[in-house]
Enzyme design. Structure first.
Site, PDB file in Angstrom:
ATOM      1  N   ASP A  39      37.233  22.161  -5.020  1.00  0.00           N
ATOM      2  CA  ASP A  39      37.828  21.206  -4.543  1.00  0.00           C
ATOM      3  C   ASP A  39      38.387  21.393  -3.589  1.00  0.00           C
ATOM      4  O   ASP A  39      39.168  22.185  -4.037  1.00  0.00           O
ATOM      5  CB  ASP A  39      37.468  20.322  -4.612  1.00  0.00           C
ATOM      6  CG  ASP A  39      36.703  19.705  -6.095  1.00  0.00           C
ATOM      7  OD1 ASP A  39      35.662  20.148  -5.607  1.00  0.00           O
ATOM      8  OD2 ASP A  39      36.959  18.491  -7.368  1.00  0.00           O
TER       9      ASP A  39
ATOM     10  N   ASP B  54      35.618  17.260 -10.432  1.00  0.00           N
ATOM     11  CA  ASP B  54      36.334  16.574 -11.234  1.00  0.00           C
ATOM     12  C   ASP B  54      36.107  14.735 -12.426  1.00  0.00           C
ATOM     13  O   ASP B  54      36.660  14.373 -12.684  1.00  0.00           O
ATOM     14  CB  ASP B  54      38.065  15.505 -10.485  1.00  0.00           C
ATOM     15  CG  ASP B  54      37.858  15.646  -9.412  1.00  0.00           C
ATOM     16  OD1 ASP B  54      36.535  15.252  -8.680  1.00  0.00           O
ATOM     17  OD2 ASP B  54      39.018  15.506  -8.494  1.00  0.00           O
TER      18      ASP B  54
ATOM     19  N   ASP C 133      30.823  15.684 -11.108  1.00  0.00           N
ATOM     20  CA  ASP C 133      30.091  16.840 -10.838  1.00  0.00           C
ATOM     21  C   ASP C 133      30.032  17.356 -11.928  1.00  0.00           C
ATOM     22  O   ASP C 133      29.443  18.472 -12.027  1.00  0.00           O
ATOM     23  CB  ASP C 133      32.120  16.568 -10.526  1.00  0.00           C
ATOM     24  CG  ASP C 133      32.371  16.684  -9.459  1.00  0.00           C
ATOM     25  OD1 ASP C 133      31.753  16.792  -8.052  1.00  0.00           O
ATOM     26  OD2 ASP C 133      34.290  16.243  -9.171  1.00  0.00           O
TER      27      ASP C 133
HETATM   28  P1  ATP Z   1      37.736  16.792  -2.912  1.00  0.00           P
HETATM   29  O1  ATP Z   1      35.737  16.924  -3.234  1.00  0.00           O
HETATM   30  O2  ATP Z   1      38.073  18.319  -1.879  1.00  0.00           O
HETATM   31  O3  ATP Z   1      38.425  16.685  -3.838  1.00  0.00           O
HETATM   32  P2  ATP Z   1      38.232  14.628  -1.125  1.00  0.00           P
HETATM   33  O4  ATP Z   1      39.485  13.997  -2.553  1.00  0.00           O
HETATM   34  O5  ATP Z   1      38.499  13.788  -0.310  1.00  0.00           O
HETATM   35  O6  ATP Z   1      37.895  15.723  -1.538  1.00  0.00           O
HETATM   36  P3  ATP Z   1      36.480  13.041  -2.026  1.00  0.00           P
HETATM   37  O7  ATP Z   1      37.628  11.765  -3.177  1.00  0.00           O
HETATM   38  O8  ATP Z   1      35.449  12.430  -2.572  1.00  0.00           O
HETATM   39  O9  ATP Z   1      37.058  13.996  -1.688  1.00  0.00           O
HETATM   40  O10 ATP Z   1      36.938  11.584  -1.554  1.00  0.00           O
HETATM   41  C1  ATP Z   1      35.586  11.843  -0.141  1.00  0.00           C
HETATM   42  C2  ATP Z   1      36.256  10.649   1.058  1.00  0.00           C
HETATM   43  O11 ATP Z   1      36.183   9.541   0.601  1.00  0.00           O
HETATM   44  C3  ATP Z   1      37.686  10.500   1.235  1.00  0.00           C
HETATM   45  O12 ATP Z   1      38.008  12.075   2.600  1.00  0.00           O
HETATM   46  C4  ATP Z   1      37.903   9.527   1.887  1.00  0.00           C
HETATM   47  O13 ATP Z   1      38.405   9.294   3.319  1.00  0.00           O
HETATM   48  C5  ATP Z   1      37.726   8.535   1.030  1.00  0.00           C
HETATM   49  N1  ATP Z   1      38.936   7.749  -0.322  1.00  0.00           N
HETATM   50  C6  ATP Z   1      38.959   9.261  -1.030  1.00  0.00           C
HETATM   51  N2  ATP Z   1      39.486   8.427  -2.015  1.00  0.00           N
HETATM   52  C7  ATP Z   1      39.537   7.198  -1.523  1.00  0.00           C
HETATM   53  C8  ATP Z   1      40.130   5.723  -2.180  1.00  0.00           C
HETATM   54  N3  ATP Z   1      40.775   5.703  -3.450  1.00  0.00           N
HETATM   55  N4  ATP Z   1      39.581   4.579  -1.899  1.00  0.00           N
HETATM   56  C9  ATP Z   1      39.069   4.317  -0.433  1.00  0.00           C
HETATM   57  N5  ATP Z   1      38.577   5.725   0.669  1.00  0.00           N
HETATM   58  C10 ATP Z   1      39.000   7.274  -0.443  1.00  0.00           C
END
Ligand code: ATP
Length: 903
Positions: free
Chosen positions: A323, A640, A644
């Protein structure tokens, strides 16, 4: 079940606003005991000790000793028994230590729970929960005790551990009819050991530990999960083969001896001793210790192993799918840019301290006077579940107050709260005006969230935030020049351009939208999140972790490919991947929708060349893992969230995050990163490689030594010579020489080039890459040289057999003590500093001292059938003993092909 909330809370004497207080909790904990399932009956230390004598060959040896006692050979009998007992104690200590380290390991992955105590939500070890505790659950949590739910928001719990039913149950907080209801239908209850997979809830603990439903069937499911690794299993099989071979050779030795006129009884005793010595009975325990100690070292490096077999697999890892957020980056977000109503603004300040300003084209903007900015920050703060917490510490001599800020919850949301507070919009302030009616929570599948809020006066608003590309598709209007106007294609592409521009600066972007809501509450997210008005964008930095660049370079040297798998936007992902050196010149980047469109064969063709996966959903991860495995990779995969879990489970090494990971992901994983840091994976792989190397080292040591021991006796009998070693000497070698140094090899420091060679092939035999060759050459040489020394001494003075035997004995011991240093290097004995493993030096030194003791201490001489040797004899012993290692070292040094094979 058939009580209402008040009845439940009053029965358990708990105030829902306060929870229990610490005194009540402590009192109840004393009464009910820890919230743990009792473990199955364990082997008591005494039983473990007695087990050591159950070995068939040891029993035969004891019987043989009894016979020699009856025949009047008291010294021999007593000495042999003493050695057998010492051996048993050594075996016991090894197994006991192994057992203890394994149970310490289990404790490390103990679950925690979020509980309300004295009015505050805190996280405590789940073992400390008591009936009456009020606990909160969210998607991804493991239910920590049996609960009566008093609040359930879209809560789904997967109860297959208890009911076998894998479809999650939709839970409720309503009162249900009582009576005999099957577990699966008790919808206002949560059960220990099950998993919340969606939504949120609050419950009152009604039963803990063995009183829970899980406790009731605990004796049925005592899944004594086999902690045995494939290598351990293979060694067990090998052990069986070796027992057969040793017994056969021993029988041959005994028979040849008898044919050549040796006394049958003496030959029998010698044969049994030889069999006891030659059978590597200590091998499994030493392997366990090496594994357990290695695991302990991994813990020091912040990697917690949940399944022992993964220690082995770690050394074979050829690709890591990681990630981005929090693992490759610091997860310390700061909003630096905003875009709303056609204007780009910069936000000053850093970290979580809510001090900073908004600037547009060099001019300061105040949200109080800027409608669009105000609206954006309002959404950012209200559509948010994190909390910004101010902490005060007194510090320094003058005890000045020191202020620090912390975020409780998702760092992305924390950064938005900080940006809001910079514009004087805090959740406390806004919550006085708005109250939340409903939430459609964030999940990484849909990449957005929304809330329905209500103003005191009655006006309702739906506020949404999420990935810009996702949210933009749900908007029909946009805030433009102070008014709400239809979102034309031109405006839409303007937003996309800005988003792209911010992403190329490695910023993580979120979009914000809203709409006025009239009418009843929306039933589903699809009904709520449509026809929205686009309000703006926020771009936040999440700096890469400094140390990750080096770790990725190390991986490359070690033949391990790193791929980034992120839910974030492609441009942001690419920018960060370049900074970290993950994305190389020829590497490909693929996003979720491209992946979706690729057929399995198309994807399979490309998978080896893809460095970055962006905007993917957790379900894509499973596909990626499978494709990589099909290409012959041993894949490590991080994750996480709840979704997943399948990919983590399918990966060869499933890795969960210790800080931000959900219980569901941890439960599915085989390795947990205590610090969420990518670098920790690389450290764990290095340890994994080292542990395997060390196991190979002491296997080469033990087996070559055994080959040497059998060979001396075998050849002597074949040649019609007298016995070169007496039984007690053979047993001594088994106890001392094969004991301590072998254990010290188990903690040998890693070789310098551990991470400079390609990963090991997981199907490779333990004897591959030189180990078999080493065992054979060294074993033969040790056998021949010992026999040679014996023969020289015996030929010189045939009447003084004891002297010749002492020479054979000391040559054998010394040859093994020298050979142990040869085992430390995959190349040749000359490649490593012999002093770099202190425990080994100590083990060798003490073994040598013990050898001198049995040779020179007069009371021990008759017991061990030894005499003091003079200078001339020592020259013979030392040269015969060093010859095997020196000779073999030379051969290895001048055999380039062989050296390559070792690498
Ligand atoms: P990784 O997969 O590397 O952890 P990430 O944290 O960006 O990356 P996700 O948590 O799946 O992956 O988030 C995907 C997308 O959703 C983000 O790029 C963001 O645009 C949006 N996002 C993340 N957190 C929030 C939130 N708390 N509320 C709304 N949208 C969110």
């Amino acid at each position: 079940m058939d009580w209402d909330t008040e009845q439940v809370t009053s029965y358990f004497g708990v105030d829902p606003a306060e929870g229990l207080n610490e005194a009540q909790a402590a009192e109840r904990l004393r009464k009910t005991g820890a919230n743990q399932l009792s473990e199955g009956a364990k082997l008591s230390p005494m039983a473990l000790l007695l087990n050591q004598f159950k070995d068939f060959m040891v029993l035969v040896l004891l019987a043989a000793t009894l016979v020699s006692g009856l025949l009047g050979e008291y010294t021999d009998a007593i000495a042999i028994i003493a050695i057998v007992v010492l051996n048993a104690i050594l075996g016991f200590v090894q197994e006991f230590r192994a057992e203890k380290s394994l149970s310490a390991l289990k404790k490390l992955s103990a679950p925690t729970a979020r509980v309300k105590r004295s009015g505050r939500w805190i996280r405590i070890p789940a073992a400390d929960l008591v009936p009456g505790d009020m606990i909160s659950l969210e998607s991804g949590d493991r239910v920590p005790a049996d609960l009566r739910l008093i609040q359930a928001e879209n809560l789904y719990i997967e109860e297959s551990a208890l009911t076998g039913e894998s479809v999650p149950v939709n839970k409720t907080d309503a009162k249900l009819p009582g009576g005999e209801v099957p577990l699966g239908d008790r919808k206002n209850m949560g059960f220990l050991g099950t998993m919340a997979v969606r939504g949120t809830g609050t419950g009152i603990v009604v039963a803990t530990g063995m009183n829970t439903e899980m406790g009731r069937i605990a004796h049925l499911i005592q899944t004594t999960e086999t902690m045995q690794t494939p290598l351990q299993r293979r060694l067990e099989q090998l052990g069986k083969i070796l027992i057969g071979v040793s017994l056969f050779l021993t029988a041959v030795v005994v028979l040849t001896g008898i044919i050549h006129g040796h006394e049958a009884y003496k030959m029998f005793l010698a044969g049994v001793s030889l069999a006891v010595a030659a059978i590597p009975e200590g091998l499994p325990a030493i392997v366990t210790i090496a594994l357990a100690l290695g695991v302990q070292r991994m813990i020091k490096r912040r990697a917690i192993v949940r399944k022992l077999p993964s220690v082995e697999t770690l050394g074979c890892a050829s690709v890591i799918g990681s990630d981005k957020t929090g693992t490759l980056t610091q997860n310390k977000m700061t909003v630096t840019h905003l875009w709303t109503d056609g204007r780009r603004m910069e936000v000053s300040g850093s970290g979580y301290r809510p001090e900073g300003d908004f600037h547009c084209d060099g001019r300061k903007v105040t949200p109080g006077k800027d409608h669009a900015l105000k609206q954006l920050l309002e959404i950012a703060v209200l559509c948010n579940n994190a909390a910004l917490i101010r902490e005060e510490e007194r510090e320094g001599l003058l005890r000045r107050k020191q202020e620090s800020w912390r975020v409780d919850g998702d760092p992305t949301e924390g950064a938005l709260l900080v940006a809001g507070a910079k514009g004087d919009m805090t959740s406390q302030g806004l919550n006085r005006i708005w109250s939340r009616v409903k939430e459609f929570p964030f999940d990484s599948e849909r990449k957005m969230m929304s809330v329905l809020v209500e103003k005191k006066g009655g006006k309702r608003m739906l506020l949404a935030k999420g990935a810009p590309d996702v949210l933009l598709n749900k908007c029909t209007h946009i805030l433009h020049q102070g008014r709400t106007v239809p979102l034309t294609d031109a405006l839409r592409s303007q937003v996309s351009r800005v988003n792209e521009k911010l992403a190329s600066m490695a910023l993580r972007n979120l979009a914000f939208a809203c709409r006025e809501w009239s009418g009843t509450e929306p039933a589903s997210e699809a009904a709520a999140e449509r026809n929205l008005v686009f309000v703006g964008l926020a771009g936040m930095i999440d700096p890469p972790r400094e140390e990750v660049r080096d770790a990725i370079r190390t991986c490359r040297r070690a033949g391990i490919k790193t791929v980034m798998i992120t839910g974030d936007h492609q441009t942001t992902a690419v920018a960060i991947a370049r900074q970290l050196g993950i994305l190389t010149g020829s590497g490909l980047t693929v996003n979720g929708s491209e992946l979706q469109q690729m057929s399995d064969t198309q994807f399979q063709k490309k998978v080896n060349h893809i460095d970055v996966y962006a905007r993917v959903s957790p379900e894509h991860k499973l596909r990626i893992v499978k494709a990589l495995q099909k290409e012959g990779h041993v894949a490590a995969m991080t994750g996480d969230g709840v979704n997943d879990a399948p990919a983590i489970k399918a990966a060869d090494i499933g890795i969960a995050m210790g800080i931000t990971g959900t219980d569901v992901s941890k439960e599915a994983s085989s390795l947990v990163l205590a610090d969420d840091n990518f670098t920790t994976i690389v450290s764990a792989i290095e340890e994994g490689r080292n542990i395997y190397d060390n196991i190979r080292k002491f296997i080469s040591y033990l087996l070559a030594s055994n080959v040497g021991e059998i060979l001396v006796m075998f050849l002597a009998m074949l040649a019609g010579m007298p016995l070169p070693l007496v039984p007690i000497q053979i047993l001594w070698v088994n106890l001392v020489t094969d004991g301590l140094p072998a254990m010290a090899l188990g903690v040998d420091p890693a070789e310098e080039d551990t991470m400079d060679r390609p990963p090991r092939d997981s199907r490779e035999s333990i004897f591959a890459r030189g180990v078999g060759w080493k065992i054979l050459t060294r074993g033969l040489l040790i056998g021949f040289c010992t026999l040679g020394a014996f023969w020289v001494a015996y030929a010189e003075a045939p009447d003084d057999l004891v002297r010749a035997q002492t020479i054979a004995f000391s040559t054998l011991v010394l040859a093994q003590l020298i050979y142990v240093f040869d085992c430390r290097s995959r190349q040749s004995v000359f490649h490593r500093n012999p002093l770099s493993n202190k425990p080994l030096v100590l083990a060798v030194f003490s073994s040598a001292l013990l050898l001198l003791a049995v040779m020179y201490y007069p009371p021990l001489q008759p017991i061990f059938h030894t005499v003091s040797l003079g200078f001339r004899e020592w020259i013979l012993v030392v040269s015969a003993a060093s010859l095997p290692t020196l000779l073999a070292g030379m051969i290895d040094l001048f055999r380039p092909a062989r050296r390559l094979a070792h690498g």
